[in-house]
Design an enzyme around this catalytic site. Structure first.
Site, PDB file in Angstrom:
ATOM      1  N   ASP A 116      -1.523 -13.580  -6.610  1.00  0.00           N
ATOM      2  CA  ASP A 116      -2.551 -12.612  -6.988  1.00  0.00           C
ATOM      3  C   ASP A 116      -3.510 -13.319  -7.945  1.00  0.00           C
ATOM      4  OD1 ASP A 116      -4.082 -10.675  -8.232  1.00  0.00           O
ATOM      5  OD2 ASP A 116      -2.438  -9.245  -8.487  1.00  0.00           O
TER       6      ASP A 116
ATOM      7  N   LYS B  47     -11.970  -9.598  -8.955  1.00  0.00           N
ATOM      8  CA  LYS B  47     -12.775  -9.386 -10.169  1.00  0.00           C
ATOM      9  C   LYS B  47     -14.028 -10.264 -10.266  1.00  0.00           C
ATOM     10  CE  LYS B  47      -9.558  -7.107 -13.245  1.00  0.00           C
ATOM     11  NZ  LYS B  47      -8.184  -6.977 -12.788  1.00  0.00           N
TER      12      LYS B  47
ATOM     13  N   PHE C  80       0.872  -7.104 -12.956  1.00  0.00           N
ATOM     14  CA  PHE C  80      -0.030  -6.003 -12.598  1.00  0.00           C
ATOM     15  C   PHE C  80      -0.698  -6.353 -11.274  1.00  0.00           C
ATOM     16  CE2 PHE C  80      -3.996  -3.689 -12.345  1.00  0.00           C
ATOM     17  CZ  PHE C  80      -3.547  -2.398 -12.585  1.00  0.00           C
TER      18      PHE C  80
END
Ligand SMILES: *Cc1c(COP(=O)(O)O)cnc(C)c1O
Length: 393
Positions: free
Chosen positions: A219, A248, A134
């Site tokens: 990532d 995040k 993702f």
């Protein structure tokens, strides 16, 4: 009980739970009726220091009274401070700040293409990504994502991405061609079910990148900033990436993302080649600097590793107690998944009714992303609530 009205004026793009949260403190959140929940989601790996962490709140308050935004027409001293800190922690020389995970991954993709085309003078553009990955919801990052459901209805997709099975080095080797410029991956696939990369796979990717002159892009939007027990997950694999993305956990809930790159790869960007209006504004930098400083000064990486040991051992006990329902426990640091042999949504809902917030990572995986300020008693509470619910279902 909830007095929510149907949110008619909002677009219908989220399957929301029937709860509205109005306050948070540490690991506790409250809904509008005053009901308290123990939060083991942390806003999806964002509020790593808990909700409204005092040191970050103080720095933000100071910045709110000083300067909010001025644009990247100007030097922003807080960007220099944060870039230097992240460079020291990661070994990557240069930073670029943006506003979200998807935007950070767009930055990685643009960096890799521009490095191939402008620095190396080739016509390479293709990026190899992985099944169940993702990378975000923008057109390029959803194309990079290895899950069909995020692509449905958005054709045509941008060219230049190929997806191969995760942890399959031979598949990557077979996919490399004269158009390839980079390989991009998560080291623990968060949204895709909490699947860690195998060490030999990651070292193999680094070698493959070196052999073919490709950039290794990691990532770290979910894994970065201490979530897996080291500042960055790549530090557990003994490899150095060419560039990583962060978001995040970087700002404790203030929207902020970053791309970090080696001096070599960072040559890709020259003035005017990439940018953002909001990225790296003083408010976002204040939140991120305070977050990073607090994790560093208060020794939270050790705490993440202690909590990992405790939580994993409690989850393994649940697996022994409910062998017909719990199939596997996996993950790194405080990014943990419990794979069930039954649908996880029902378990999560029942746990929530008992006042504990957990989330899904795929249909049969319960994901846990507790904050770094979690206590032993809170781990026990979650384990005992899960034990009750697993006995019920
Ligand atoms: C959440 C996530 C993203 C997307 O971040 P947004 O801030 O939602 O755009 C990208 N990659 C990974 C690994 C993520 O977990």
């Amino acid at each position: 009980m909830s007095t929510m009205t149907a949110p008619y004026h909002l677009m219908n793009n989220y399957a929301r739970w029937p709860i509205q949260l109005v306050k948070g403190e540490g690991n506790r959140v409250w809904d509008e009726s005053g009901r308290e929940y123990l939060d083991f989601i942390s806003g999806i790996a964002v509020a790593s220091l808990g909700h409204v962490p005092p040191k970050v709140a103080r720095k933000l308050h100071e910045q709110v009274d000083t300067l909010w935004h001025c644009s990247n027409l100007f030097h922003i001293p807080q960007q220099n401070i944060l870039a230097a800190k992240l460079s020291k922690l990661s070994g990557l020389d240069r930073a670029l700040f943006c506003n979200s995970g998807a935007e950070a991954n767009e930055g990685l993709i643009k960096l890799a293409r521009r490095y191939a085309q402008k620095v190396k003078g080739t016509d390479r553009y293709e990026i190899i990504t992985f099944g169940q990955s993702f990378h975000g919801r923008t057109m390029a990052t959803l194309t990079a994502t290895g899950q069909e459901k995020v692509k449905e209805g958005f054709l045509p997709l941008p060219a230049g991405f190929v997806t191969v099975p995760y942890n399959d080095l031979e598949a990557v080797r077979a996919a490399v061609n004269e158009k390839t410029c980079a390989i991009m991956l998560e080291l623990v696939q968060g949204e895709g079910g909490v699947h860690p990369a195998e060490p030999s796979f990651v070292t193999g990717l680094r070698q493959l990148c070196d052999e073919h002159g490709l950039l290794l892009l990691i990532d770290e939007v979910q894994t970065g900033i201490g979530r897996t027990g080291t500042w960055f997950a790549f530090q557990q694999y003994g490899v150095m990436p060419d560039a990583i993305s962060l978001a995040k956990g970087l700002g404790s809930g203030f929207p902020v993302g970053a791309v970090l790159a080696t001096e070599e790869a960072a040559q890709a960007f020259s003035p005017g080649s990439h940018g953002t209006t909001f990225g790296g504004n003083p408010l976002a930098m204040a939140a991120a600097i305070a977050t990073v400083e607090t994790i560093e000064e208060d020794g939270y990486l050790d705490r993440v590793n202690q909590l990992h040991e405790l939580l994993v051992s409690r989850l393994q006990q649940l697996r022994s107690a409910h062998p017909d329902k719990v199939a596997q426990v996996r993950g790194k640091g405080l990014l943990l998944g419990m794979e069930l042999s039954i649908p996880a949504a029902d378990v999560i809902e029942r746990v929530r009714e008992k006042g504990v917030l957990l989330m899904l990572a795929g249909p049969q995986v319960v994901r846990m992303l507790p904050s770094f300020v979690t206590t032993e008693a809170e781990v026990e509470r979650v384990a005992s609530v899960l034990d009750e619910v697993l006995a019920e279902v």
